[in-house]
Design an enzyme around this catalytic site. Structure first.
Site, PDB file in Angstrom:
ATOM      1  N   HIS A 105      -1.192  -0.629 -10.090  1.00 49.72           N
ATOM      2  CA  HIS A 105      -1.799  -1.542  -9.106  1.00 49.72           C
ATOM      3  C   HIS A 105      -2.216  -2.869  -9.766  1.00 49.72           C
ATOM      4  CE1 HIS A 105      -3.917  -1.564  -4.958  1.00 49.72           C
ATOM      5  NE2 HIS A 105      -3.728  -2.814  -5.368  1.00 49.72           N
ATOM      6  N   ARG A 117       0.855  -1.189   0.000  1.00 49.25           N
ATOM      7  CA  ARG A 117       0.000   0.000   0.000  1.00 49.25           C
ATOM      8  C   ARG A 117       0.894   1.242   0.000  1.00 49.25           C
ATOM      9  NH1 ARG A 117      -3.340  -2.862  -1.657  1.00 49.25           N
ATOM     10  NH2 ARG A 117      -5.374  -3.419  -0.784  1.00 49.25           N
TER      11      ARG A 117
HETATM   12  P1  NAP Z   1      -1.288 -11.132   5.700  1.00 50.06           P
HETATM   13  O1  NAP Z   1      -1.433 -12.584   5.371  1.00 50.06           O
HETATM   14  O2  NAP Z   1      -2.193 -10.532   6.698  1.00 50.06           O
HETATM   15  O3  NAP Z   1       0.236 -10.929   6.164  1.00 50.06           O
HETATM   16  C1  NAP Z   1       0.687  -9.742   6.697  1.00 50.06           C
HETATM   17  C2  NAP Z   1       2.145  -9.939   7.136  1.00 50.06           C
HETATM   18  O4  NAP Z   1       2.637  -8.659   7.583  1.00 50.06           O
HETATM   19  C3  NAP Z   1       2.274 -10.905   8.319  1.00 50.06           C
HETATM   20  O5  NAP Z   1       3.456 -11.657   8.176  1.00 50.06           O
HETATM   21  C4  NAP Z   1       2.402  -9.954   9.514  1.00 50.06           C
HETATM   22  O6  NAP Z   1       3.164 -10.446  10.594  1.00 50.06           O
HETATM   23  C5  NAP Z   1       3.163  -8.807   8.887  1.00 50.06           C
HETATM   24  N1  NAP Z   1       2.940  -7.572   9.657  1.00 50.06           N
HETATM   25  C6  NAP Z   1       1.775  -6.903   9.838  1.00 50.06           C
HETATM   26  N2  NAP Z   1       1.992  -5.821  10.640  1.00 50.06           N
HETATM   27  C7  NAP Z   1       3.300  -5.842  10.953  1.00 50.06           C
HETATM   28  C8  NAP Z   1       4.118  -5.010  11.755  1.00 50.06           C
HETATM   29  N3  NAP Z   1       3.632  -3.938  12.398  1.00 50.06           N
HETATM   30  N4  NAP Z   1       5.428  -5.332  11.892  1.00 50.06           N
HETATM   31  C9  NAP Z   1       5.936  -6.423  11.261  1.00 50.06           C
HETATM   32  N5  NAP Z   1       5.213  -7.262  10.483  1.00 50.06           N
HETATM   33  C10 NAP Z   1       3.910  -6.965  10.330  1.00 50.06           C
HETATM   34  O7  NAP Z   1      -1.402 -10.245   4.380  1.00 50.06           O
HETATM   35  P2  NAP Z   1      -1.185 -10.709   2.846  1.00 50.06           P
HETATM   36  O8  NAP Z   1      -2.364 -11.465   2.367  1.00 50.06           O
HETATM   37  O9  NAP Z   1       0.167 -11.310   2.716  1.00 50.06           O
HETATM   38  O10 NAP Z   1      -1.250  -9.286   2.109  1.00 50.06           O
HETATM   39  C11 NAP Z   1      -0.353  -8.229   2.424  1.00 50.06           C
HETATM   40  C12 NAP Z   1      -0.798  -6.951   1.750  1.00 50.06           C
HETATM   41  O11 NAP Z   1      -0.582  -7.036   0.339  1.00 50.06           O
HETATM   42  C13 NAP Z   1      -2.301  -6.644   1.831  1.00 50.06           C
HETATM   43  O12 NAP Z   1      -2.644  -6.101   3.086  1.00 50.06           O
HETATM   44  C14 NAP Z   1      -2.485  -5.666   0.706  1.00 50.06           C
HETATM   45  O13 NAP Z   1      -2.229  -4.354   1.177  1.00 50.06           O
HETATM   46  C15 NAP Z   1      -1.387  -6.025  -0.275  1.00 50.06           C
HETATM   47  N6  NAP Z   1      -1.919  -6.534  -1.557  1.00 50.06           N
HETATM   48  C16 NAP Z   1      -1.540  -5.885  -2.695  1.00 50.06           C
HETATM   49  C17 NAP Z   1      -2.006  -6.347  -3.929  1.00 50.06           C
HETATM   50  C18 NAP Z   1      -1.587  -5.649  -5.219  1.00 50.06           C
HETATM   51  O14 NAP Z   1      -2.087  -6.003  -6.278  1.00 50.06           O
HETATM   52  N7  NAP Z   1      -0.677  -4.700  -5.160  1.00 50.06           N
HETATM   53  C19 NAP Z   1      -2.842  -7.468  -4.006  1.00 50.06           C
HETATM   54  C20 NAP Z   1      -3.199  -8.102  -2.824  1.00 50.06           C
HETATM   55  C21 NAP Z   1      -2.732  -7.618  -1.598  1.00 50.06           C
HETATM   56  P3  NAP Z   1       2.670 -11.739  11.458  1.00 50.06           P
HETATM   57  O15 NAP Z   1       2.734 -12.896  10.497  1.00 50.06           O
HETATM   58  O16 NAP Z   1       3.687 -11.838  12.516  1.00 50.06           O
HETATM   59  O17 NAP Z   1       1.280 -11.424  11.919  1.00 50.06           O
END
Ligand code: NAP
Length: 311
Positions: free
Chosen positions: A274, A226
């Protein structure tokens, strides 16, 4: 009856309704705009894609909503304490798509494609020093559904990979860091930084002047998460000063990126609209169908986003 609640054009909503209906022939899906007042009183589930929060608050029996997107930052932000659970899309297809984008743009940076494009514009024949993949240090911020699969894909392609999350993790072939100290350690040893964190109160502006300064001279950055996680002014100043060599950006504070934004004309920035991991409506509808069928049978709501931690 299950409403589809979205700010998208009605024609786009109808496409989703077509796929959802194919995956769940026993359910009836309707755009929110077509609900009768009685239907609004009754529905306990809604499917959402960038919904207007007021539409959701007009559904008093709602127990949970299923997002057809993986990122739920906007809905979490707009509904500070929703009276229903928010379930996001967890799709292994999407993780594969994201990991492919991560690999593609890591290779772009690793094999100096940006530098050679700049050289070509000046008809300049300079062979950049070759770095082996095993000597290229990649740091992945966020080791969740998308970060974990991306980190593994990079390991499988021979890169030296580290990752960072909130909690300690063990991922084969990936050096895992966590917490504030872990972030500093990871940044100091990263040539290509990949951001796959959710946007939360804790990650907003995380990559600002202080943390960007921890990256080694000449490091590059890929943001597929993001826009607000990166401080744009700090990044531009590091690119202009030559401390960072390149940024690949797929997400921005304002999308589409405004015409006059300095990123557009910056020769050390690659801009993507995006597109690193778009939702596949067919696989997403199948996942939503599985979750809804289970709920209809057992009454159990699938694991939901934690409103306190924000992801
Ligand atoms: P997720 O499964 O919720 O994983 C989030 C990861 O970030 C987890 O490993 C979490 O740690 C870590 N995290 C969160 N807050 C943190 C902090 N304060 N300090 C350190 N680590 C932290 O999310 P996801 O499905 O992988 O998706 C991630 C993001 O990708 C989404 O939220 C979205 O913004 C983005 N996205 C982008 C696109 C695009 O097309 N550009 C598409 C889809 C998603 P823990 O494992 O320890 O909880």
């Amino acid at each position: 009856m299950i409403p589809f609640v979205s700010r998208a054009k009605l024609s786009e909503q109808q496409v989703w309704i077509k796929y959802l209906s194919a995956a769940m022939p026993d359910e009836v899906f309707l755009p929110f705009a077509d609900l009768t007042p009685e239907q609004k009183q009754q529905c306990d589930i809604a499917i959402v894609a960038n919904p207007d929060p007021n539409d959701l608050l007009a559904l008093p029996s709602l127990k949970w909503v299923h997002s057809v997107w993986a990122g739920v930052e906007r809905i979490m932000n707009e509904l500070s304490s929703p009276p229903f659970s928010i379930v996001r899309l967890i799709d292994s297809n999407l993780a594969d798509t994201m990991s492919e984008a991560v690999l593609a743009w890591t290779l772009f940076l690793h094999r100096d494609m940006a530098t050679y494009a700049k050289q070509q514009a000046k008809q300049s024949w300079i062979q950049q020093p070759m770095v082996q993949a095993k000597d290229r240090r990649i740091g992945v911020l966020g080791l969740g559904e998308l970060g974990r699969v991306s980190a593994r894909r990079l390991v499988n392609n021979g890169f030296s990979v580290a990752g960072w999350s909130r909690h300690p993790k063990q991922i084969e072939g990936v050096e895992c860091f966590y917490g504030e100290e872990g972030l500093a350690l990871l940044l100091k040893q990263t040539d290509i930084l990949i951001c796959l964190l959710p946007l939360t109160a804790a990650t907003k502006g995380l990559m600002g002047q202080k943390n960007l300064s921890l990256l080694p001279l000449g490091a590059s950055l890929i943001n597929f998460a993001r826009g607000l996680i990166i401080d744009d002014d700090a990044l531009l100043s590091k690119l202009d000063g030559g401390e960072l060599s390149h940024a690949v950006l797929d997400v921005f504070v304002q999308e589409p990126l405004p015409e006059n934004h300095p990123y557009w004309r910056h020769d050390s920035v690659a801009i993507l609209p995006h597109i690193s991991a778009p939702t596949d409506p067919i696989s997403a509808s199948e996942i939503v169908a599985t979750n809804i069928k289970k709920y209809r049978l057992t009454g159990k709501i699938p694991p939901a986003v934690d409103p306190i931690r924000g992801y």
